[in-house]
Design an enzyme around this catalytic site. Structure first.
Site, PDB file in Angstrom:
ATOM      1  N   PRO A   1      -5.376  16.251 -30.095  1.00 30.71           N
ATOM      2  CA  PRO A   1      -6.440  15.821 -29.172  1.00 30.71           C
ATOM      3  C   PRO A   1      -7.155  17.046 -28.618  1.00 30.71           C
ATOM      4  O   PRO A   1      -6.521  18.022 -28.232  1.00 30.71           O
ATOM      5  CB  PRO A   1      -5.674  15.077 -28.084  1.00 30.71           C
ATOM      6  CG  PRO A   1      -4.301  15.680 -28.116  1.00 30.71           C
ATOM      7  CD  PRO A   1      -4.030  16.054 -29.537  1.00 30.71           C
TER       8      PRO A   1
ATOM      9  N   THR B   1     -10.530  18.192 -26.038  1.00 33.63           N
ATOM     10  CA  THR B   1     -11.522  17.758 -25.075  1.00 33.63           C
ATOM     11  C   THR B   1     -12.928  18.034 -25.584  1.00 33.63           C
ATOM     12  O   THR B   1     -13.280  19.174 -25.873  1.00 33.63           O
ATOM     13  CB  THR B   1     -11.319  18.480 -23.734  1.00 33.63           C
ATOM     14  OG1 THR B   1     -10.012  18.202 -23.254  1.00 33.63           O
ATOM     15  CG2 THR B   1     -12.348  18.021 -22.709  1.00 33.63           C
TER      16      THR B   1
ATOM     17  N   GLN C   1      -5.800   8.878 -27.110  1.00 32.11           N
ATOM     18  CA  GLN C   1      -5.056   9.573 -26.063  1.00 32.11           C
ATOM     19  C   GLN C   1      -5.560   9.104 -24.697  1.00 32.11           C
ATOM     20  O   GLN C   1      -6.732   9.279 -24.363  1.00 32.11           O
ATOM     21  CB  GLN C   1      -5.196  11.090 -26.160  1.00 32.11           C
ATOM     22  CG  GLN C   1      -4.238  11.792 -25.195  1.00 32.11           C
ATOM     23  CD  GLN C   1      -4.526  13.258 -25.034  1.00 32.11           C
ATOM     24  OE1 GLN C   1      -5.601  13.624 -24.575  1.00 32.11           O
ATOM     25  NE2 GLN C   1      -3.562  14.095 -25.377  1.00 32.11           N
TER      26      GLN C   1
ATOM     27  N   HIS D   1      -1.031  10.843 -21.989  1.00 32.26           N
ATOM     28  CA  HIS D   1      -1.213  12.274 -21.725  1.00 32.26           C
ATOM     29  C   HIS D   1      -0.443  12.655 -20.470  1.00 32.26           C
ATOM     30  O   HIS D   1      -0.851  12.367 -19.349  1.00 32.26           O
ATOM     31  CB  HIS D   1      -2.696  12.572 -21.550  1.00 32.26           C
ATOM     32  CG  HIS D   1      -3.070  14.014 -21.746  1.00 32.26           C
ATOM     33  ND1 HIS D   1      -2.148  15.041 -21.740  1.00 32.26           N
ATOM     34  CD2 HIS D   1      -4.274  14.611 -21.963  1.00 32.26           C
ATOM     35  CE1 HIS D   1      -2.758  16.189 -21.943  1.00 32.26           C
ATOM     36  NE2 HIS D   1      -4.052  15.955 -22.083  1.00 32.26           N
TER      37      HIS D   1
ATOM     38  N   ALA E   1       0.564  15.989 -20.051  1.00 34.06           N
ATOM     39  CA  ALA E   1       0.584  17.434 -20.289  1.00 34.06           C
ATOM     40  C   ALA E   1      -0.628  18.092 -19.662  1.00 34.06           C
ATOM     41  O   ALA E   1      -1.503  17.442 -19.087  1.00 34.06           O
ATOM     42  CB  ALA E   1       0.609  17.709 -21.795  1.00 34.06           C
TER      43      ALA E   1
ATOM     44  N   TYR F   1      -2.680  17.420 -16.107  1.00 31.29           N
ATOM     45  CA  TYR F   1      -3.308  16.168 -15.694  1.00 31.29           C
ATOM     46  C   TYR F   1      -2.302  15.308 -14.925  1.00 31.29           C
ATOM     47  O   TYR F   1      -1.161  15.710 -14.704  1.00 31.29           O
ATOM     48  CB  TYR F   1      -3.912  15.461 -16.902  1.00 31.29           C
ATOM     49  CG  TYR F   1      -5.027  16.269 -17.537  1.00 31.29           C
ATOM     50  CD1 TYR F   1      -6.194  16.542 -16.820  1.00 31.29           C
ATOM     51  CD2 TYR F   1      -4.903  16.788 -18.821  1.00 31.29           C
ATOM     52  CE1 TYR F   1      -7.211  17.301 -17.385  1.00 31.29           C
ATOM     53  CE2 TYR F   1      -5.921  17.551 -19.391  1.00 31.29           C
ATOM     54  CZ  TYR F   1      -7.069  17.806 -18.666  1.00 31.29           C
ATOM     55  OH  TYR F   1      -8.080  18.565 -19.212  1.00 31.29           O
TER      56      TYR F   1
ATOM     57  N   ARG G   1       2.456  13.001 -24.672  1.00 33.11           N
ATOM     58  CA  ARG G   1       2.277  14.451 -24.798  1.00 33.11           C
ATOM     59  C   ARG G   1       2.839  15.140 -23.563  1.00 33.11           C
ATOM     60  O   ARG G   1       2.643  14.674 -22.436  1.00 33.11           O
ATOM     61  CB  ARG G   1       0.801  14.807 -24.960  1.00 33.11           C
ATOM     62  CG  ARG G   1       0.601  16.244 -25.475  1.00 33.11           C
ATOM     63  CD  ARG G   1      -0.847  16.577 -25.682  1.00 33.11           C
ATOM     64  NE  ARG G   1      -1.001  17.561 -26.747  1.00 33.11           N
ATOM     65  CZ  ARG G   1      -1.927  18.513 -26.773  1.00 33.11           C
ATOM     66  NH1 ARG G   1      -2.780  18.623 -25.769  1.00 33.11           N
ATOM     67  NH2 ARG G   1      -2.015  19.352 -27.777  1.00 33.11           N
TER      68      ARG G   1
END
Length: 370
Positions: free
Chosen positions: A25, A27, A103, A178, A180, A183, A231
């Protein structure tokens, strides 16, 4: 050509993969202002499937229409219209023969753009270090995030579940939760951010509780054949050198809780997946995941694996699968090139990340180009 572990098949929760290499993934900022996926995104993702990646993970997708959005032009699964827009992406990837997972990302305190008019939230009142990234549409210091109360926690969990259900409807093969890179769900795990004194703070087991509850709720709400992964990392977007102060204790609690919650895989990421980086251990994060997750939970390694020998080393150390970010951006056909023993290109940042993180024309094949 000699036998190559990168091109061995694998089965992920009943889903057949024809090699061990997936798209990480990454951004990007190419959705519409309303958070809808676009036809350009469909061509972008399909190019990786056409290039031999056996599974694809989308960029982070915001799951709710309140606090979760991370930056302007981030795609969402927060509304039915947003979910409908993803069908073109899913169909394009499936037409090239690869599965694709969405994700689900709640930005937490690292949010730097929210079209819904909401401020950031976090496990505790918290202001991330440094400044927001202009690459992703932000500027200046982060505002202080508000601590989530019991109602807020319930709202976050419900948002993740509803987004996962929309992902099923859009045709995705799975979702990745997510937890990781600093976040929201990572902020619960991280004792440098989470100073709660309730059942979600304090001990490593308590800090792992909320990410595990979200994972379990998604697993319960989605079909049996739908892949649910998570993740995990130590580092954050705003502090890449961050590590868990209590090292293996956090790893053991987190990977054990995610296993119990029904995760089909854990996807660990760091600066270099082949180098030990967890305090007071001589093991990589992937090796700790292998040790503390149950046997049927797959482990995906990510981090500086664009060199094929590094990727093979990660598999030799026990990872079931690997994902590529930078290497994939430079080579949308990385698996096909490596299989054919062809040279790989280096990433040119001027093509991908200048002036911002939106998709450049060089990254998006022309319509009908295959």
């Amino acid at each position: 050509m000699r036998d190559d572990p990168l091109f061995e098949s694998f089965e992920l929760n009943g889903l057949p993969l024809d090699n061990r290499v997936g798209l990480a993934p990454m951004t990007r900022t190419s959705a519409t202002d309303e958070g809808h996926a676009t036809e350009r995104m469909a061509r972008y993702y399909a190019s990786f499937a056409r290039g031999g990646f056996s599974f694809l993970l989308t960029e982070g997708v915001h799951p709710d229409a309140t606090h979760s959005q991370g930056y302007p032009n981030q795609p969402g699964l927060a509304t039915d219209d947003q979910a409908d827009s993803w069908a073109q992406v899913v169909d394009a990837v499936h037409a090239e023969g690869s599965p694709i997972f969405a994700q689900l990302m709640h930005a937490g305190a690292q949010a730097q753009g929210n079209r819904y008019g909401r401020g950031p939230v976090s496990p505790s009142a918290y202001r991330p270090p440094g400044e927001m990234s202009e690459l992703y549409g932000g500027s200046g210091e982060f505002p202080e995030a508000e601590a989530l109360d019991a109602d807020g926690l319930a709202e976050v969990k419900a948002g993740f579940v509803a987004a996962a259900e929309r992902a099923v409807d859009a045709g995705f093969d799975g979702v990745e939760v997510h937890a990781a890179n600093g976040y929201l769900l990572h902020e619960f795990v991280d004792p440098l951010v989470n100073d709660r004194d309730d059942e979600y703070g304090g001990s490593p087991e308590n800090r792992a509780r909320f990410p595990a509850e979200v994972t379990a709720a998604i697993d319960e709400a989605t079909p049996d054949g739908f892949v649910v992964g998570v993740r995990a990392s130590q580092g954050a977007v705003t502090d890449e050198e961050r590590v868990w102060p209590d090292g293996e204790a956090t790893a053991a609690a987190l990977f054990g809780a995610l296993s119990d919650a029904g995760a089909d895989y854990v996807h660990v990421t760091g600066g270099d997946a082949t180098v030990p980086e967890v305090p007071d251990t001589d093991r990589t994060l992937a090796e700790l995941a292998l040790e503390h997750a149950v046997e049927d939970v797959a482990v995906i390694a990510n981090g500086s694996l664009g060199d094929p020998e590094n990727a093979r080393a990660a598999l030799a150390d026990g990872a079931d699968l690997i994902t590529l970010g930078t290497g994939a951006l430079a080579n949308h056909d990385w698996p096909d090139r490596v299989r054919a023993d062809e040279p790989l290109d280096d990433l040119d940042p001027s093509v991908v990340f200048e002036p911002d993180a939106s998709l450049s024309d060089a990254e998006v094949p022309a319509p009908g180009d295959d």
